[in-house]
Design a protein around this motif. Sequence first.
Motif, PDB file in Angstrom:
ATOM      1  N   GLY A   1      22.882  25.193  69.805  1.00  0.00           N
ATOM      2  CA  GLY A   1      22.110  25.186  68.568  1.00  0.00           C
ATOM      3  C   GLY A   1      22.933  24.716  67.389  1.00  0.00           C
ATOM      4  O   GLY A   1      23.595  23.671  67.440  1.00  0.00           O
ATOM      5  N   PRO A   2      22.943  25.485  66.287  1.00  0.00           N
ATOM      6  CA  PRO A   2      23.682  25.062  65.093  1.00  0.00           C
ATOM      7  C   PRO A   2      25.193  25.041  65.278  1.00  0.00           C
ATOM      8  O   PRO A   2      25.912  24.536  64.421  1.00  0.00           O
ATOM      9  CB  PRO A   2      23.281  26.102  64.032  1.00  0.00           C
ATOM     10  CG  PRO A   2      22.869  27.296  64.821  1.00  0.00           C
ATOM     11  CD  PRO A   2      22.222  26.756  66.065  1.00  0.00           C
ATOM     12  N   ASN A   3      25.672  25.588  66.406  1.00  0.00           N
ATOM     13  CA  ASN A   3      27.110  25.583  66.678  1.00  0.00           C
ATOM     14  C   ASN A   3      27.546  24.351  67.470  1.00  0.00           C
ATOM     15  O   ASN A   3      28.700  24.270  67.881  1.00  0.00           O
ATOM     16  CB  ASN A   3      27.488  26.844  67.465  1.00  0.00           C
ATOM     17  CG  ASN A   3      27.148  28.116  66.706  1.00  0.00           C
ATOM     18  OD1 ASN A   3      27.634  28.344  65.612  1.00  0.00           O
ATOM     19  ND2 ASN A   3      26.286  28.942  67.283  1.00  0.00           N
ATOM     20  N   THR A   4      26.637  23.400  67.668  1.00  0.00           N
ATOM     21  CA  THR A   4      26.938  22.247  68.506  1.00  0.00           C
ATOM     22  C   THR A   4      28.075  21.403  67.934  1.00  0.00           C
ATOM     23  O   THR A   4      28.985  20.986  68.667  1.00  0.00           O
ATOM     24  CB  THR A   4      25.678  21.379  68.685  1.00  0.00           C
ATOM     25  OG1 THR A   4      24.669  22.155  69.352  1.00  0.00           O
ATOM     26  CG2 THR A   4      25.989  20.148  69.518  1.00  0.00           C
ATOM     27  N   LYS A   5      28.059  21.145  66.620  1.00  0.00           N
ATOM     28  CA  LYS A   5      29.118  20.308  66.033  1.00  0.00           C
ATOM     29  C   LYS A   5      30.481  20.976  66.148  1.00  0.00           C
ATOM     30  O   LYS A   5      31.474  20.323  66.471  1.00  0.00           O
ATOM     31  CB  LYS A   5      28.790  20.007  64.575  1.00  0.00           C
ATOM     32  CG  LYS A   5      27.616  19.050  64.398  1.00  0.00           C
ATOM     33  CD  LYS A   5      27.374  18.746  62.933  1.00  0.00           C
ATOM     34  CE  LYS A   5      26.195  17.783  62.765  1.00  0.00           C
ATOM     35  NZ  LYS A   5      25.917  17.504  61.342  1.00  0.00           N
TER      36      LYS A   5
ATOM     37  N   SER B   1      26.896  15.052  56.027  1.00  0.00           N
ATOM     38  CA  SER B   1      26.039  15.865  56.890  1.00  0.00           C
ATOM     39  C   SER B   1      25.491  17.070  56.150  1.00  0.00           C
ATOM     40  O   SER B   1      24.429  17.579  56.476  1.00  0.00           O
ATOM     41  CB  SER B   1      26.826  16.325  58.124  1.00  0.00           C
ATOM     42  OG  SER B   1      27.930  17.125  57.752  1.00  0.00           O
ATOM     43  N   SER B   2      26.195  17.535  55.111  1.00  0.00           N
ATOM     44  CA  SER B   2      25.720  18.695  54.365  1.00  0.00           C
ATOM     45  C   SER B   2      24.473  18.388  53.554  1.00  0.00           C
ATOM     46  O   SER B   2      23.731  19.288  53.177  1.00  0.00           O
ATOM     47  CB  SER B   2      26.830  19.201  53.430  1.00  0.00           C
ATOM     48  OG  SER B   2      27.235  18.179  52.549  1.00  0.00           O
TER      49      SER B   2
ATOM     50  N   GLU C   1      20.902  21.084  57.201  1.00  0.00           N
ATOM     51  CA  GLU C   1      20.922  21.760  58.478  1.00  0.00           C
ATOM     52  C   GLU C   1      22.042  22.790  58.505  1.00  0.00           C
ATOM     53  O   GLU C   1      23.103  22.588  57.920  1.00  0.00           O
ATOM     54  CB  GLU C   1      21.132  20.742  59.604  1.00  0.00           C
ATOM     55  CG  GLU C   1      20.007  19.737  59.723  1.00  0.00           C
ATOM     56  CD  GLU C   1      20.276  18.736  60.820  1.00  0.00           C
ATOM     57  OE1 GLU C   1      21.370  18.809  61.432  1.00  0.00           O
ATOM     58  OE2 GLU C   1      19.407  17.895  61.070  1.00  0.00           O
ATOM     59  N   PRO C   2      21.844  23.907  59.235  1.00  0.00           N
ATOM     60  CA  PRO C   2      22.911  24.889  59.362  1.00  0.00           C
ATOM     61  C   PRO C   2      24.101  24.293  60.102  1.00  0.00           C
ATOM     62  O   PRO C   2      23.927  23.527  61.050  1.00  0.00           O
ATOM     63  CB  PRO C   2      22.260  26.024  60.169  1.00  0.00           C
ATOM     64  CG  PRO C   2      21.105  25.384  60.870  1.00  0.00           C
ATOM     65  CD  PRO C   2      20.625  24.305  59.960  1.00  0.00           C
ATOM     66  N   GLN C   3      25.306  24.634  59.664  1.00  0.00           N
ATOM     67  CA  GLN C   3      26.507  24.033  60.227  1.00  0.00           C
ATOM     68  C   GLN C   3      27.101  24.843  61.369  1.00  0.00           C
ATOM     69  O   GLN C   3      27.876  24.325  62.147  1.00  0.00           O
ATOM     70  CB  GLN C   3      27.569  23.866  59.120  1.00  0.00           C
ATOM     71  CG  GLN C   3      27.146  22.952  57.995  1.00  0.00           C
ATOM     72  CD  GLN C   3      26.910  21.538  58.461  1.00  0.00           C
ATOM     73  OE1 GLN C   3      27.606  21.034  59.334  1.00  0.00           O
ATOM     74  NE2 GLN C   3      25.905  20.879  57.911  1.00  0.00           N
ATOM     75  N   GLY C   4      26.740  26.128  61.489  1.00  0.00           N
ATOM     76  CA  GLY C   4      27.299  26.944  62.547  1.00  0.00           C
ATOM     77  C   GLY C   4      28.705  27.413  62.203  1.00  0.00           C
ATOM     78  O   GLY C   4      29.322  26.974  61.225  1.00  0.00           O
TER      79      GLY C   4
ATOM     80  N   ARG D   1      32.162  14.961  57.867  1.00  0.00           N
ATOM     81  CA  ARG D   1      31.176  15.836  57.236  1.00  0.00           C
ATOM     82  C   ARG D   1      31.180  15.629  55.723  1.00  0.00           C
ATOM     83  O   ARG D   1      30.141  15.672  55.078  1.00  0.00           O
ATOM     84  CB  ARG D   1      31.486  17.295  57.584  1.00  0.00           C
ATOM     85  CG  ARG D   1      30.517  18.289  56.950  1.00  0.00           C
ATOM     86  CD  ARG D   1      30.894  19.722  57.259  1.00  0.00           C
ATOM     87  NE  ARG D   1      30.760  20.022  58.683  1.00  0.00           N
ATOM     88  CZ  ARG D   1      30.976  21.228  59.206  1.00  0.00           C
ATOM     89  NH1 ARG D   1      31.359  22.226  58.433  1.00  0.00           N
ATOM     90  NH2 ARG D   1      30.824  21.431  60.496  1.00  0.00           N
TER      91      ARG D   1
END
Length: 439
Positions: free
Chosen positions: A373-377, A238-239, A243-246, A85
């Motif tokens: 959703g945004p919690n996928t990573k 990635s930041s 996109e939201p990081q979760g 990240r």
Amino acid sequence: MAFAVAPPKTGQDDSIPLFPKHNMAAFLLVTGLFFLWGIPNNLNDVLIRQFMKSFEISRLQAGLVQSAFYTGYFCLSVPAALVMRRFGYKTGLLTGLLLYSAGTFMFLPAAQSRSYLLFLIALFVIASGLGFLETGSNPLIAQMGEPESSVRRLNFSQAFNPLGSIMGVLIGTLFIFSGIELKPADIARMRAAGTYDPYLQHETMRVIAPYLALGAIVLVWAFLIWRTPFPAVAVSRSSDSGEPQGRYSDLLRYPNFLFAVFAQFCYVGAQVGTWSYFIQYVQDYTHLPEKAAGYFLTGTLAGFGVGRFSSSWAMKRIYPGTLMGLFAIMNMILVTIGVLFPGWVGMWAIFLTSFFMSLMFPTIFALGLRDLGPNTKAGASLLVMAIIGGAVFTPMIGLVFQATHSMALAMLVPLACYLCVGMYAFWGSKLKPRLPIHG
């Protein structure tokens, strides 16, 4: 082990290229990593048998090979995600390759000093590198082309992982196993002649050449990746995407995901434990020599590869969760046969379990990430950490053997693991998320 970010889907347009032509070199180099991390994963199955001989240790103690190895995965999966990240996928892959290579070169001083502890540390370092490779390669492959072809692209790359597993066992069988298996009378005679300790040292030194050669290849691969231009997604943070990081705490609202982590933990324990002690099972109940048992292990891994291809085809017609549940039931039946009928019948039953376990890791992974959703990573890193099951259940199988002196009864441990996988397939994967309470 390889995983996909989504289960195979129907209706993908085969006219869409697998990857852009300008990314061909990068794509092939990353795909090669799937092969490279499969080799040490299943070389461990040979090491367990070899260390029992060269260090004169029990099956429980030899099971610590997998404990050290999969603890490396557990400890480094989240740090690997954070490194990538912050610095990008390419930096993460290079870090993983350097750790992988460093661990293989540690085999030289470990063998020269005949230090089992140093071997365990070396395996931990190797697995730490593999944790970086597994965490980064799969999402990177998914993003190396059009989204419409991501499933085909991942399936293509994943197909090289079982080939690496087969190569690992074959290398170990050919170059690590000496084929010399001493009986108690032989040992007593060699002790009296003062030749037994040199024999043990020679057996220990046999592990050096394969691992040093593997380490050299890994270094060359790292150099090629370093010198090859990669797509922007591989080198950017990635930041930067906005996109939201979760958050990890949000994952508590997804019982399907939580059950998936547990199911993955159990599945990896069943897979690693079965393969780790397969040679022992074969030798105990068919009395074949170690090299012949090693070839049977190679064969069951080939069945794993066949199962991965055929299950991908079957998922076009059967819902992945249902297919996985049916495969879990088949493995429960096969392991039960292995428990009740030790011998050639039981050996072939355990042999066939690899075919039916082949779809479990990627399917649990895909179903567990569904709708995060945004919690996928964040969820993906925890599912990688579930690989720690290999470190927990392998010595547990050895412990059952120590208590019962029966390798067949020890197979009750993977039997219980498949029961948990089946429960997830038929019930846990269908659980709905708990919605947050507002106001």
